[in-house]
Scaffold this active site. Structure first.
Site, PDB file in Angstrom:
ATOM      1  N   TYR A 145     -13.430  -4.997  -7.723  1.00 10.81           N
ATOM      2  CA  TYR A 145     -12.255  -5.594  -8.008  1.00 10.81           C
ATOM      3  C   TYR A 145     -11.730  -6.386  -6.916  1.00 10.81           C
ATOM      4  O   TYR A 145     -11.115  -5.566  -6.099  1.00 10.81           O
ATOM      5  CB  TYR A 145     -11.163  -4.946  -8.713  1.00 10.81           C
ATOM      6  CG  TYR A 145     -11.307  -4.783 -10.377  1.00 10.81           C
ATOM      7  CD1 TYR A 145     -12.718  -5.034 -10.895  1.00 10.81           C
ATOM      8  CD2 TYR A 145     -10.301  -4.713 -11.391  1.00 10.81           C
ATOM      9  CE1 TYR A 145     -12.780  -4.939 -12.367  1.00 10.81           C
ATOM     10  CE2 TYR A 145     -10.346  -4.854 -12.480  1.00 10.81           C
ATOM     11  CZ  TYR A 145     -11.700  -5.065 -13.181  1.00 10.81           C
ATOM     12  OH  TYR A 145     -11.924  -5.185 -14.661  1.00 10.81           O
ATOM     13  N   PHE A 146     -12.036  -7.495  -6.608  1.00  7.69           N
ATOM     14  CA  PHE A 146     -11.682  -8.153  -5.568  1.00  7.69           C
ATOM     15  C   PHE A 146      -9.981  -8.641  -5.487  1.00  7.69           C
ATOM     16  O   PHE A 146      -9.631  -9.452  -4.585  1.00  7.69           O
ATOM     17  CB  PHE A 146     -12.473  -9.497  -5.226  1.00  7.69           C
ATOM     18  CG  PHE A 146     -13.797  -9.204  -4.957  1.00  7.69           C
ATOM     19  CD1 PHE A 146     -13.999  -8.061  -4.505  1.00  7.69           C
ATOM     20  CD2 PHE A 146     -14.611 -10.093  -4.665  1.00  7.69           C
ATOM     21  CE1 PHE A 146     -15.599  -7.711  -4.172  1.00  7.69           C
ATOM     22  CE2 PHE A 146     -16.012 -10.035  -4.163  1.00  7.69           C
ATOM     23  CZ  PHE A 146     -16.519  -8.625  -4.089  1.00  7.69           C
ATOM     24  N   ASP A 147      -9.549  -8.305  -6.547  1.00 12.35           N
ATOM     25  CA  ASP A 147      -7.852  -8.625  -6.588  1.00 12.35           C
ATOM     26  C   ASP A 147      -7.096  -7.378  -6.055  1.00 12.35           C
ATOM     27  O   ASP A 147      -6.043  -7.270  -5.737  1.00 12.35           O
ATOM     28  CB  ASP A 147      -7.497  -8.584  -7.984  1.00 12.35           C
ATOM     29  CG  ASP A 147      -8.022  -7.808  -8.883  1.00 12.35           C
ATOM     30  OD1 ASP A 147      -9.277  -7.445  -8.923  1.00 12.35           O
ATOM     31  OD2 ASP A 147      -7.363  -7.258  -9.812  1.00 12.35           O
TER      32      ASP A 147
ATOM     33  N   ASP B 178      -6.204 -16.132 -21.394  1.00 12.97           N
ATOM     34  CA  ASP B 178      -5.520 -14.707 -21.376  1.00 12.97           C
ATOM     35  C   ASP B 178      -4.009 -15.031 -21.807  1.00 12.97           C
ATOM     36  O   ASP B 178      -3.804 -16.094 -22.435  1.00 12.97           O
ATOM     37  CB  ASP B 178      -5.532 -14.426 -20.076  1.00 12.97           C
ATOM     38  CG  ASP B 178      -5.876 -12.657 -19.961  1.00 12.97           C
ATOM     39  OD1 ASP B 178      -4.759 -12.047 -20.360  1.00 12.97           O
ATOM     40  OD2 ASP B 178      -6.618 -12.128 -19.390  1.00 12.97           O
TER      41      ASP B 178
ATOM     42  N   TRP C 220      -9.241 -11.126 -10.404  1.00 11.59           N
ATOM     43  CA  TRP C 220      -8.080 -11.398 -11.328  1.00 11.59           C
ATOM     44  C   TRP C 220      -7.038 -11.991 -10.453  1.00 11.59           C
ATOM     45  O   TRP C 220      -6.789 -11.533  -9.567  1.00 11.59           O
ATOM     46  CB  TRP C 220      -7.604 -10.011 -11.960  1.00 11.59           C
ATOM     47  CG  TRP C 220      -8.646  -9.320 -12.779  1.00 11.59           C
ATOM     48  CD1 TRP C 220      -9.559  -8.477 -12.278  1.00 11.59           C
ATOM     49  CD2 TRP C 220      -9.393  -9.502 -14.009  1.00 11.59           C
ATOM     50  NE1 TRP C 220     -10.300  -7.966 -13.326  1.00 11.59           N
ATOM     51  CE2 TRP C 220     -10.407  -8.739 -14.217  1.00 11.59           C
ATOM     52  CE3 TRP C 220      -8.691 -10.631 -15.178  1.00 11.59           C
ATOM     53  CZ2 TRP C 220     -10.906  -8.661 -15.595  1.00 11.59           C
ATOM     54  CZ3 TRP C 220      -9.301 -10.430 -16.023  1.00 11.59           C
ATOM     55  CH2 TRP C 220     -10.371  -9.465 -16.508  1.00 11.59           C
TER      56      TRP C 220
ATOM     57  N   HIS D 263      -5.048  -9.600 -25.247  1.00 12.71           N
ATOM     58  CA  HIS D 263      -4.851 -10.869 -24.316  1.00 12.71           C
ATOM     59  C   HIS D 263      -4.953 -12.124 -24.843  1.00 12.71           C
ATOM     60  O   HIS D 263      -5.297 -12.919 -24.082  1.00 12.71           O
ATOM     61  CB  HIS D 263      -6.023 -10.533 -23.123  1.00 12.71           C
ATOM     62  CG  HIS D 263      -6.037  -9.434 -22.187  1.00 12.71           C
ATOM     63  ND1 HIS D 263      -5.475  -9.323 -21.064  1.00 12.71           N
ATOM     64  CD2 HIS D 263      -6.258  -8.075 -22.420  1.00 12.71           C
ATOM     65  CE1 HIS D 263      -5.229  -8.349 -20.379  1.00 12.71           C
ATOM     66  NE2 HIS D 263      -5.807  -7.410 -21.224  1.00 12.71           N
TER      67      HIS D 263
ATOM     68  N   ASP E 131     -11.012  -6.062 -24.137  1.00 12.01           N
ATOM     69  CA  ASP E 131     -10.313  -5.097 -23.343  1.00 12.01           C
ATOM     70  C   ASP E 131      -8.673  -4.979 -23.648  1.00 12.01           C
ATOM     71  O   ASP E 131      -8.188  -5.780 -24.219  1.00 12.01           O
ATOM     72  CB  ASP E 131     -10.386  -5.538 -21.715  1.00 12.01           C
ATOM     73  CG  ASP E 131      -9.782  -6.671 -21.420  1.00 12.01           C
ATOM     74  OD1 ASP E 131     -10.018  -7.623 -22.301  1.00 12.01           O
ATOM     75  OD2 ASP E 131      -9.141  -6.849 -20.668  1.00 12.01           O
ATOM     76  N   GLU E 132      -8.177  -3.784 -23.480  1.00 14.77           N
ATOM     77  CA  GLU E 132      -6.556  -3.526 -23.382  1.00 14.77           C
ATOM     78  C   GLU E 132      -5.986  -3.995 -24.727  1.00 14.77           C
ATOM     79  O   GLU E 132      -4.978  -4.802 -24.696  1.00 14.77           O
ATOM     80  CB  GLU E 132      -6.399  -4.018 -21.981  1.00 14.77           C
ATOM     81  CG  GLU E 132      -6.883  -3.156 -20.793  1.00 14.77           C
ATOM     82  CD  GLU E 132      -6.288  -4.100 -19.713  1.00 14.77           C
ATOM     83  OE1 GLU E 132      -6.454  -3.396 -18.507  1.00 14.77           O
ATOM     84  OE2 GLU E 132      -5.888  -5.129 -19.579  1.00 14.77           O
TER      85      GLU E 132
HETATM   86  C1  ACM Z   1      -9.689  -5.569 -17.223  1.00 20.96           C
HETATM   87  O1  ACM Z   1      -9.737  -5.236 -16.176  1.00 20.96           O
HETATM   88  N1  ACM Z   1      -8.740  -5.718 -18.111  1.00 20.96           N
HETATM   89  C2  ACM Z   1     -10.933  -6.047 -17.828  1.00 20.96           C
END
Ligand code: ACM
Length: 638
Positions: free
Chosen positions: A440-442, A197, A490, A271, A347-348
């Site tokens: 999403y465990f963050d 990343d 994340w 990323h 992504d993104e």
């Molecule tokens: C992501 O949440 N950017 C995969």
């Protein structure tokens, strides 16, 4: 997406977490297994297992039995003898005989006072052993009494995954192995390893050594949340780390012994700042000043989810050298990882620098590419050809399914029901990992500001538990496109194992049940009220960190009432104590201890604030809940 901090509930029947529990209910609920098997039939009596119990087996794969006896020894100091062949009476029989008809990954386990029989093949046997290990209570006088039971089991989904981001914070080989052990115990079978990343490239690529010589290291910062100082001129990059290919092989072997396949992710074309810091020619700006990001801000995010980056972190999709680079990187990844799928991120991806670049624009004109979204599709299709040339399958985040998808790609789907349904209706296979459903465990585990730093959001364990990925509007045929579920961790706000465990537990156990157990076998009161307290007690004793559940599902609420019965059937961790106050102070172990139901009377026109805390035998504390009992409501005081 933020929920209102104070959830107002004008009703008296607010669910307490342990409401349906209680010792007799716990016994009726059967053994405290997570994930809940397909069928559990309890019986009276027990089998007494001790170090002298003979294990007899016809299983060819000796390592499977070795794994089991290794667990018996490390956890209970039992050094049982293993005999080849299943003739004889009593003891523990581990057999493949009769396993032909069992479903994939399925097993049958029977415990009677006379003996235990575990039937299965390969991975099915492994999961049967995990179930058997979960049935082992603490030994007393060198023996354990295993309650009689007949279990038939097989998973709901073939893909039961957990993703760990090791770029934002690095985790060591030993820490990854511990995580794999935990996953295996809960029958999770896919470890999605987010290896690259903007904040660090973590995988040795022998043909591109700067990826780890430069890309694995950043300037050290204490906080990571976007407000930190960017790299300063001349400042040394000392923070980070990476895995050598030998270490990766070791981890792959370790995972394989636990029937876990590893899905590696190399996140491109966005990323990619760590790769660009190593090889600036990979992006259109060719900016040699780009450094591995240490958690400082490099993008503006807008409320509608769009973003603008000040620093270039996207690969140049029009440069052949980028595809040569990708061919080398994915060639080594494909050679290293045996699993069929490779995750390429997708992504993104910020396209602003592509839009401003004259060479990119003329490339697009020449190739009749109408806009930069189509240009990203061009990149993904080129990369898909590379992945296919390595005899692998491409999986990526939602964005790659936008537009007209012609190639066979698989989607890691995180945006929820609408996106998932559209992806399936394009004929794509998907793995579901929606943050909005608690995966999403963050995200924080409640809306309370006492939760440790997180990515925001509200992802309590019960959300992950209650998530049913088989959306009702899908036909039976469409549901076949659902490979399974995954939770993502994340790590921007997770610098170490203690925080990792806190964010992961107990949510990972909810994920395990969502991935494994049939919808009809799932029941949140059994999970949270009777099974979870025993598993959390084990973590408590083992020094594993976890979030201590509160006695209220909602940590901040208001109840319109003149009389409230405060009742908790069982503490959320076995052996924990519950303390409370009615004077608005945060409770501690010097306050009222909850020992029996309490009726709290609120005088007319007044409010009373009930605050609770759970303190475990190891001294771990839940956050403090706040429940305002409100008898000042106008309609009631007329
Ligand atoms: C992501 O949440 N950017 C995969």
């Amino acid at each position: 997406m933020y929920f209102s901090k104070y959830v107002k509930i004008y009703t008296c029947c607010l669910a307490l977490l342990g409401f349906c529990a209680g010792n007799s209910a716990a016994q009726q609920a059967g053994p405290a297994l997570i994930p809940m098997p397909r069928s559990v039939k309890t019986d009276t009596g027990s089998f007494i297992f001790n170090a002298g119990t003979l294990i007899r087996t016809d299983v060819k794969e000796q390592h499977a039995v070795d794994y089991f006896t290794g667990q018996l020894f490390s956890r209970w100091k039992f050094n049982n003898k293993v005999a080849t062949g299943t003739t004889g009476d009593g003891g523990l029989v581990i057999t493949t005989n009769g396993a032909e008809q069992l479903p994939d990954e399925g097993y049958r386990l029977s415990v009677t006072p006379a003996g235990i029989t575990l039937t299965g093949r390969n991975v099915g046997l492994f999961y049967g052993m995990q179930t058997l290990l979960q049935l082992f209570p603490e030994p007393a006088n060198g023996a354990v009494a295993i309650p009689c039971v007949t279990i038939e089991d097989a998973p709901r989904f073939g893909y039961r995954g957990l993703m760990l981001d090791v770029s934002r914070h690095f985790f060591t080989v030993e820490q990854i192995k511990d995580l794999l052990d935990m996953m295996a115990y809960y029958k999770l079978n896919r470890f999605h390893w987010h290896l690259t990343d903007d904040q660090g490239w973590r995988l040795e690529i022998k043909s591109c050594p700067e990826l780890t010589q430069v890309g694995a290291w950043r300037v050290p910062r204490i906080e990571f949340g976007g407000n930190t100082l960017p790299p300063q001129p001349g400042e040394k990059a000392t923070d980070g780390g990476f895995y050598t290919q030998e270490q990766v092989k070791d981890i792959i072997r370790y995972a394989a012994e636990r029937h876990i396949e590893i899905l590696p992710e190399i996140d491109v074309p966005g990323h990619s700042m760590a790769a660009i810091a190593a090889y600036p020619e990979l992006c259109v700006t060719r900016n040699k000043d780009i450094k591995v990001n240490p958690g400082s801000s490099f993008a503006k995010w807008f409320p509608n989810g769009s973003y603008e980056m000040y620093e270039d972190n996207s690969l140049n999709p029009t440069d052949e050298r980028v595809y040569t680079f990708l061919d080398k990187v994915f060639g080594e990844v494909a050679a290293l990882f045996p699993y069929l799928y490779i995750h390429i991120g997708g992504d993104e991806c910020y396209k602003g620098f592509w839009e401003k670049d004259a060479a990119v624009q003329s490339f697009m004109k020449m190739h009749h590419i109408k806009n930069t979204h189509e240009l990203q599709s061009y990149f993904i299709l080129r990369l898909n050809k590379i992945i296919q040339s390595k005899h692998k399958k491409l999986i990526a985040w939602d964005e790659v399914a936008e537009g007209d998808v012609k190639d066979s790609i698989t989607i890691m789907s995180r945006f929820g029901e609408k996106a998932a349904i559209s992806q399936i209706r394009k004929g794509l296979d998907i793995v579901l990992a929606p943050g909005g459903n608690g995966l999403y465990f963050d995200y924080a585990q409640s809306t309370s500001d006492q939760e440790p730093s997180s990515h925001g959001g509200d992802a309590p364990a019960w959300k992950a538990y209650q998530y049913n990925p088989e959306y009702s509007s899908l036909s039976a045929k469409e549901r076949k496109h659902i490979m399974g579920v995954e939770a993502c961790i994340w790590t921007e706000n997770i610098p170490d194992v203690s925080k990792l465990q806190y964010m992961m537990l107990p949510r990972m156990l909810a994920l395990a049940e969502t991935g494994w157990s049939d919808e009809t076998a799932k029941a949140y009161p059994r999970f949270a009220g009777t099974a979870l307290p025993l598993h959390l007690e084990r973590f408590d004793k083992a020094g594993i960190n976890y979030r201590v559940p509160t006695v209220f599902n909602y940590t901040d609420s208001t109840i319109a009432t003149g009389s409230f019965r405060f009742e908790v059937a069982q503490p959320p961790v076995q052996g924990a104590r519950i303390y409370y106050t009615l004077n608005n102070r945060p409770p501690g172990d010097y306050d009222h201890e909850y020992t029996a139901p309490v009726t709290i009377t609120v005088p007319k026109g007044k409010t009373i604030t009930l605050k609770t805390v759970v303190i475990t035998p190891a001294g771990r504390r839940s956050i403090v809940t706040r429940t305002v009992l409100d008898n000042s409501h106008k309609s009631e005081n007329k």
